[in-house]
Design a protein around this motif. Structure first.
Motif, PDB file in Angstrom:
ATOM      1  N   GLY A  86     -28.283   8.528  65.783  1.00 34.22           N
ATOM      2  CA  GLY A  86     -28.704   8.334  64.390  1.00 34.22           C
ATOM      3  C   GLY A  86     -28.005   7.172  63.708  1.00 34.22           C
ATOM      4  O   GLY A  86     -27.880   7.145  62.481  1.00 34.22           O
ATOM      5  N   ILE A  90     -27.332   3.000  62.797  1.00 31.59           N
ATOM      6  CA  ILE A  90     -27.962   1.692  62.678  1.00 31.59           C
ATOM      7  C   ILE A  90     -27.311   0.800  63.724  1.00 31.59           C
ATOM      8  O   ILE A  90     -26.093   0.808  63.878  1.00 31.59           O
ATOM      9  N   VAL A  91     -28.121   0.066  64.477  1.00 29.35           N
ATOM     10  CA  VAL A  91     -27.580  -0.792  65.531  1.00 29.35           C
ATOM     11  C   VAL A  91     -27.805  -2.260  65.168  1.00 29.35           C
ATOM     12  O   VAL A  91     -28.935  -2.679  64.919  1.00 29.35           O
ATOM     13  N   VAL A  95     -28.319   0.285  72.559  1.00 28.77           N
ATOM     14  CA  VAL A  95     -29.318   0.430  71.488  1.00 28.77           C
ATOM     15  C   VAL A  95     -29.863   1.860  71.483  1.00 28.77           C
ATOM     16  O   VAL A  95     -29.920   2.523  70.443  1.00 28.77           O
ATOM     17  N   ARG A  96     -30.207   2.358  72.671  1.00 29.75           N
ATOM     18  CA  ARG A  96     -30.773   3.710  72.757  1.00 29.75           C
ATOM     19  C   ARG A  96     -29.749   4.756  72.333  1.00 29.75           C
ATOM     20  O   ARG A  96     -30.039   5.667  71.572  1.00 29.75           O
ATOM     21  N   HIS A 100     -29.282   4.791  68.582  1.00 22.54           N
ATOM     22  CA  HIS A 100     -30.402   5.449  67.911  1.00 22.54           C
ATOM     23  C   HIS A 100     -30.368   6.951  68.121  1.00 22.54           C
ATOM     24  O   HIS A 100     -30.607   7.712  67.194  1.00 22.54           O
ATOM     25  N   ASP A 101     -30.032   7.384  69.346  1.00 19.82           N
ATOM     26  CA  ASP A 101     -29.945   8.821  69.628  1.00 19.82           C
ATOM     27  C   ASP A 101     -28.896   9.488  68.751  1.00 19.82           C
ATOM     28  O   ASP A 101     -29.008  10.654  68.401  1.00 19.82           O
ATOM     29  N   CYS A 109     -33.897  -2.734  68.564  1.00 12.43           N
ATOM     30  CA  CYS A 109     -32.623  -2.891  67.858  1.00 12.43           C
ATOM     31  C   CYS A 109     -32.916  -3.114  66.367  1.00 12.43           C
ATOM     32  O   CYS A 109     -33.837  -3.851  66.016  1.00 12.43           O
ATOM     33  N   THR A 110     -32.142  -2.435  65.513  1.00 13.21           N
ATOM     34  CA  THR A 110     -32.484  -2.436  64.089  1.00 13.21           C
ATOM     35  C   THR A 110     -32.242  -3.773  63.402  1.00 13.21           C
ATOM     36  O   THR A 110     -33.114  -4.286  62.713  1.00 13.21           O
TER      37      THR A 110
END
Ligand code: C2E
Ligand code: MG
Ligand code: MG
Ligand code: MG
Length: 280
Positions: A229, A231-232, A222-223, A226-227, A251-252
């Motif tokens: 950019g 969508i998770v 997840v991290r 996001h790092d 988590c998105t």
């Protein structure tokens, strides 16, 4: 004597092979007929925003009723790929799903479509044109379509695949890596790919809460996503504690039986009406 027995073993083996070949040929013939007779259907599984529970998209999943018997995609997609029937089948799924999702969007429901691609479909001639046509004919905006591929399709000898997917992405289509974490796309490689989204494989999600390593790995993915950019999306959410942990991890999006099962188009109609009523 020994030779005799060896010979017999070969015969038994050959008989098994024969039965297997016959089964595969029958399946191939049935698939061809099923395509002509429109025995396939598309079901849709909602994907939700984990923070708001809003439905952001539906994932199209093919269904085959061979007479009264349901055949899981994992059983017929391989043979469909081997025989090349996956190409016309995928085109039908693409057009059907684009048309249906465009229809829901016309009712002012802002949802996207996620579609699974097969390797052979992408390398077939006119793949890019076929997707463009499906968008134009249905009126679905390119930005509302996400194409899902697995890591394997992007790594080995995949120049043609990556080129075609990049072409579609330039038109505004989004790309997702499905079953993320199970393949062997390196993290460095991921940065070079034209990808917008990763879908965390259920094998991680299933261990959330109970298994420390899987929980740590999920948090790391997840991290990382996001790092970069991205969508998770977490797949295969079945239990409330998994949902809670994923929310806490930031988590998105999420997908799974706990949130909603795959359903026929009529089920999505119903979901849309209740959703639009509740937000009116
Ligand atoms: P996938 O793309 O990873 O799709 C998710 C699969 O997990 C679906 O199985 C879905 O029904 C199932 N699923 C969703 N939530 C849960 C859950 O909470 N628990 C469990 N145990 N399962 C859950 P399905 O429909 O059997 O599809 C299997 C695979 O077949 C898909 O995996 C995808 O790789 C492929 N597939 C399905 N439809 C298509 C299609 O139209 N075209 C192509 N090329 N492949 C497809
Ligand atoms: Mg998928
Ligand atoms: Mg998956
Ligand atoms: Mg899968």
């Amino acid at each position: 004597r020994a030779k005799e027995m060896g010979g017999r073993r070969v015969e038994v083996f050959a008989a098994h092979m024969h039965a297997d070949v016959v089964r595969r040929l029958e399946l191939a013939a049935d698939l061809r007929r099923a395509l002509q007779e429109k025995q396939f259907a598309v079901e849709y599984q909602p994907v939700v925003d984990l923070a708001t529970s809003r439905v952001t998209a539906v994932e199209a999943l093919v269904r085959w009723w061979r007479g009264s018997a349901f055949v899981p995609p994992e059983q017929f997609l391989g043979p469909a790929e081997d025989t090349g029937l996956i190409v016309p089948l995928s085109e039908w799924i693409l057009k059907e799903a684009c048309r249906e999702v465009a229809g829901w969007r016309e009712s002012s429901w802002d949802i996207g479509l996620s579609l699974n691609l097969s390797a052979r479909q992408i390398t077939a001639p006119r793949f890019v044109e076929t997707v463009s046509e499906a968008l134009a004919e249905s009126g679905l905006p390119a930005s509302a379509l996400t194409l899902e591929v697995i890591e394997e399709m992007l790594v080995e000898d995949a120049e043609d695949t990556v080129a075609k997917l990049s072409e579609l992405r330039a038109l505004g289509v989004r790309l997702a890596i499905d079953d993320f974490g199970t393949g062997y796309a390196s993290l460095a490689f991921l940065r070079q790919l034209p990808v917008d989204m990763i879908k965390i494989d259920p094998s991680f999600v299933s261990g959330l809460g109970g298994d420390e390593t899987l929980t740590l790995l999920t948090r790391t993915i997840v991290r990382l996503g996001h790092d970069l950019g991205l969508i998770v999306v977490a797949e295969g959410i079945e239990r409330p504690e998994q949902l809670e942990l994923l929310r806490e991890m930031g988590c998105t999006r999420g997908q799974g039986y706990l949130v909603a099962r795959p359903m026929p188009a009529r089920g999505v109609d119903h979901l849309m009406h209740t959703t639009l009523q509740n937000t009116a």
